[in-house]
Design an enzyme around this catalytic site. Structure first.
Site, PDB file in Angstrom:
ATOM      1  NE  ARG A 160      -2.178   1.214   3.668  1.00  0.00           N
ATOM      2  CZ  ARG A 160      -2.057   0.259   4.579  1.00  0.00           C
ATOM      3  NH1 ARG A 160      -2.591  -0.930   4.363  1.00  0.00           N
ATOM      4  NH2 ARG A 160      -1.415   0.477   5.709  1.00  0.00           N
ATOM      5  NE  ARG A 241       7.796  -0.991  12.671  1.00  0.00           N
ATOM      6  CZ  ARG A 241       6.888  -0.123  12.244  1.00  0.00           C
ATOM      7  NH1 ARG A 241       7.241   0.831  11.389  1.00  0.00           N
ATOM      8  NH2 ARG A 241       5.632  -0.199  12.658  1.00  0.00           N
ATOM      9  CG  ASP A 265      10.183   8.350  10.473  1.00  0.00           C
ATOM     10  OD1 ASP A 265      10.384   9.350  11.194  1.00  0.00           O
ATOM     11  OD2 ASP A 265       9.101   7.725  10.459  1.00  0.00           O
ATOM     12  CD  GLU A 270      12.026   3.431  16.156  1.00  0.00           C
ATOM     13  OE1 GLU A 270      10.870   3.631  16.597  1.00  0.00           O
ATOM     14  OE2 GLU A 270      12.248   3.272  14.948  1.00  0.00           O
ATOM     15  CG  HIS A 289       8.877   5.451  14.241  1.00  0.00           C
ATOM     16  ND1 HIS A 289       9.145   4.197  14.700  1.00  0.00           N
ATOM     17  CD2 HIS A 289       7.935   5.280  13.265  1.00  0.00           C
ATOM     18  CE1 HIS A 289       8.413   3.303  14.051  1.00  0.00           C
ATOM     19  NE2 HIS A 289       7.668   3.954  13.162  1.00  0.00           N
ATOM     20  N   GLY A 291       6.371   8.584  10.859  1.00  0.00           N
ATOM     21  CA  GLY A 291       5.596   8.108   9.715  1.00  0.00           C
ATOM     22  C   GLY A 291       4.093   8.087   9.928  1.00  0.00           C
TER      23      GLY A 291
END
Length: 327
Positions: A160, A241, A265, A270, A289, A291
């Site tokens: 997607r 990821r 990102d 993390e 991160h 997104g």
């Protein structure tokens, strides 16, 4: 009253973006606006009956779950959570309620990640982060970016998000090539891309953008051999990821200038440590991160969590990922 913990609300928006009143009226809610280490979590989360997580921000291994004697419900975003020990949750009778991505409220916000990915890509090839800092410091331009039109975008993954990236690239006048383990030529063509093999993607692309789900098949998929195939003027973008890319190998090629740069990102751990090498490399554009982090997306995530908590409070839990814990 039951106690509910909302974890990792970095922006302090959880209570604003969704209506928690059905939960608040029947339980005590505590919001944690910073990341908890495993040791901290084992101590401060002991009194809580419910933990509401946000993607993979908080790992829930067996060692932690077994130290939370009151825990009865964990809400997660998605159908599963890679850093949650589902077997341990079931063993200790902890229900795990997943979100409902089929809900229309999710369909309306699925562009969040590809929009961020395209923005990061553009910022990376135009050195926007460095130029922003120079302007803030009173300076002026000192770098030269590249034009995307006429360049080749290589998409590692054409699901997607990858398909949306292909649409953006076509509008920008880029050639689009793609590869994944199961991608067919017909599917690639339908998405506005051309299927190539993995080596050709890294050899031919001016920008490689990763859009794969992290799994045992994709962990470390981009390593030293793949990075060595890239053009010296090429860029790597990762909004999927961190562990899909061998971080050590990436740092090496960035330090030596073997590739032009990267836009990241996502990271192996993390948040990364304050002194992490990626924070210091001049040819890396970083974001924390972001997104999926939009008001609309978070509102959908938290609304699903609220539904799950209310159903549990009613004694009729919904969307349970580990039904064996019900027995």
């Amino acid at each position: 009253m039951p106690r509910v913990a909302i974890l990792d609300d970095y922006a302090g928006m959880a209570l604003e973006l969704a209506d928690w009143s059905p939960v608040r009226s029947r339980s005590e809610i505590t919001v944690f606006d910073r990341h908890l280490s495993e040791a901290e979590a084992a101590e401060v989360l002991q009194p809580f009956d419910v933990i509401c997580t946000l993607r993979e921000r908080m790992a829930l291994p067996r060692k932690l779950i077994e130290q939370l004697p009151n825990l009865k419900l964990i809400t997660i975003v998605g159908m599963s959570l890679p850093n949650l020990d589902m077997a341990a949750a079931s063993e200790f009778g902890v229900l795990v309620a997943h979100s409902d991505f089929a809900n229309p409220r999710f369909r309306a916000v699925r562009d969040a990640t590809p929009e961020l990915a395209w923005g990061l890509l553009t910022a990376t090839v135009r050195n926007l982060a460095d130029e922003h800092r120079r302007m803030r410091d009173g300076g002026w331009q000192s770098s030269v970016g590249v034009t995307l039109a006429g360049k080749t975008l290589g998409l590692l993954g054409l699901g997607r998000t990858g398909k949306r990236m292909a649409e953006y690239a076509n509008v920008f006048g880029m050639e689009v090539i793609a590869w994944s383990q199961n991608l067919t030529e017909e599917a690639a063509t339908a998405a506005g891309a051309r299927r190539v093999d993995k080596a050709a993607l890294f050899e031919s692309s001016d920008v490689v953008s990763i859009h794969l789900v992290l799994s045992e098949r994709t962990r470390g998929l981009v390593g030293e051999p793949e990075l060595a195939l890239m053009k010296p003027h090429a860029y790597l973008i990762n909004t999927s990821r961190g562990p899909i890319v061998d971080e050590t190998a990436l740092i090496s090629v960035l330090r030596t200038g073997r590739i032009a740069g990267a836009g990241l990102d996502v990271y192996d751990i993390e948040p990364p440590a304050p002194d992490h090498p990626l924070r210091r490399l001049p040819n890396v554009t970083l974001s924390p991160h972001l997104g999926y982090v939009t008001r609309e997306m978070l509102a959908a995530f938290y609304s699903d969590s609220i539904e799950a908590v209310v159903a549990w409070l009613d004694g009729a839990p919904i969307r349970i990922a580990n039904p064996e814990a019900l027995s």
